[in-house]
Design a protein around this motif. Sequence first.
Motif, PDB file in Angstrom:
ATOM      1  N   MET A   1      -2.703  15.895   7.189  1.00 55.33           N
ATOM      2  CA  MET A   1      -1.480  15.201   6.838  1.00 55.33           C
ATOM      3  C   MET A   1      -1.282  15.236   5.326  1.00 55.33           C
ATOM      4  SD  MET A   1      -1.463  11.854   9.294  1.00 55.33           S
ATOM      5  CE  MET A   1      -3.100  11.311   8.915  1.00 55.33           C
ATOM      6  N   THR A   2      -0.025  15.276   4.932  1.00 57.81           N
ATOM      7  CA  THR A   2       0.324  15.269   3.511  1.00 57.81           C
ATOM      8  C   THR A   2       1.542  14.374   3.324  1.00 57.81           C
ATOM      9  OG1 THR A   2      -0.452  17.545   3.275  1.00 57.81           O
ATOM     10  CG2 THR A   2       0.976  16.698   1.527  1.00 57.81           C
TER      11      THR A   2
ATOM     12  N   ALA B   1      -1.317  -1.003   0.756  1.00 53.42           N
ATOM     13  CA  ALA B   1      -0.694  -0.126  -0.228  1.00 53.42           C
ATOM     14  C   ALA B   1       0.410  -0.863  -0.983  1.00 53.42           C
ATOM     15  CB  ALA B   1      -0.142   1.130   0.436  1.00 53.42           C
ATOM     16  N   LEU B   2       1.153  -1.719  -0.298  1.00 52.53           N
ATOM     17  CA  LEU B   2       2.192  -2.501  -0.969  1.00 52.53           C
ATOM     18  C   LEU B   2       1.567  -3.409  -2.030  1.00 52.53           C
ATOM     19  CD1 LEU B   2       4.311  -3.457   2.157  1.00 52.53           C
ATOM     20  CD2 LEU B   2       4.877  -1.741   0.421  1.00 52.53           C
ATOM     21  N   PHE B   3       0.441  -4.027  -1.684  1.00 50.14           N
ATOM     22  CA  PHE B   3      -0.259  -4.889  -2.628  1.00 50.14           C
ATOM     23  C   PHE B   3      -0.753  -4.068  -3.825  1.00 50.14           C
ATOM     24  CE2 PHE B   3      -3.897  -7.184  -4.318  1.00 50.14           C
ATOM     25  CZ  PHE B   3      -3.381  -8.467  -4.446  1.00 50.14           C
TER      26      PHE B   3
ATOM     27  N   ALA C   1      -0.295   6.922  -0.556  1.00 51.76           N
ATOM     28  CA  ALA C   1      -1.175   8.087  -0.459  1.00 51.76           C
ATOM     29  C   ALA C   1      -2.626   7.696  -0.740  1.00 51.76           C
ATOM     30  CB  ALA C   1      -0.718   9.174  -1.425  1.00 51.76           C
ATOM     31  N   ALA C   2      -2.846   6.864  -1.741  1.00 52.54           N
ATOM     32  CA  ALA C   2      -4.204   6.475  -2.107  1.00 52.54           C
ATOM     33  C   ALA C   2      -4.882   5.675  -0.998  1.00 52.54           C
ATOM     34  CB  ALA C   2      -4.190   5.672  -3.411  1.00 52.54           C
ATOM     35  N   VAL C   3      -4.204   4.679  -0.478  1.00 47.27           N
ATOM     36  CA  VAL C   3      -4.788   3.827   0.569  1.00 47.27           C
ATOM     37  C   VAL C   3      -5.035   4.628   1.845  1.00 47.27           C
ATOM     38  CG1 VAL C   3      -4.249   1.882   2.108  1.00 47.27           C
ATOM     39  CG2 VAL C   3      -3.962   1.644  -0.357  1.00 47.27           C
ATOM     40  N   GLY C   4      -4.130   5.551   2.156  1.00 43.48           N
ATOM     41  CA  GLY C   4      -4.279   6.358   3.358  1.00 43.48           C
ATOM     42  C   GLY C   4      -5.133   7.606   3.172  1.00 43.48           C
TER      43      GLY C   4
END
Length: 134
Positions: free
Chosen positions: A1-2, A74-76, A105-108
């Motif tokens: 995934m991207t 990710a929102l946080f 992207a970072a959290v996932g």
Amino acid sequence: MTLIDTNVLLDLVTDDPNWADWSVAQLEAASLNGPLLINDVVYAELAVRYARSEDLDAFLDAAGLEMAPIPRTALFLAGKVFTQYRRSGGHRTGVLPDFFIGAHAAVGSLPLLTRDVGRYQTYFPTLKVTTPNS
């Protein structure tokens, strides 16, 4: 995934003479690694180019893009990184969407396809980013 950044998709929508070919090639390469994702922020940024949501949805379908909601973590993170940006002297208020995209992207642990490397690498140093310079 991207995860795909808005600027790459706008290259296609506007048939940008400088970037469309690069963006198409990168999207094709990324699609070999799994689904191409956008989030709500990218959808909203693309919406400015379309008169009707049905037209935007048709573009997304034709491009093989899937919607992925931004996780709460990710929102946080986006809020915290934006605070760090402002404390370090950042003044532009329009950068918050980049932080939502980067945090998603970072959290996932998703690679990010973008032409805007600076902020992403500065505030999300572990993020795998594909850019024209990578």
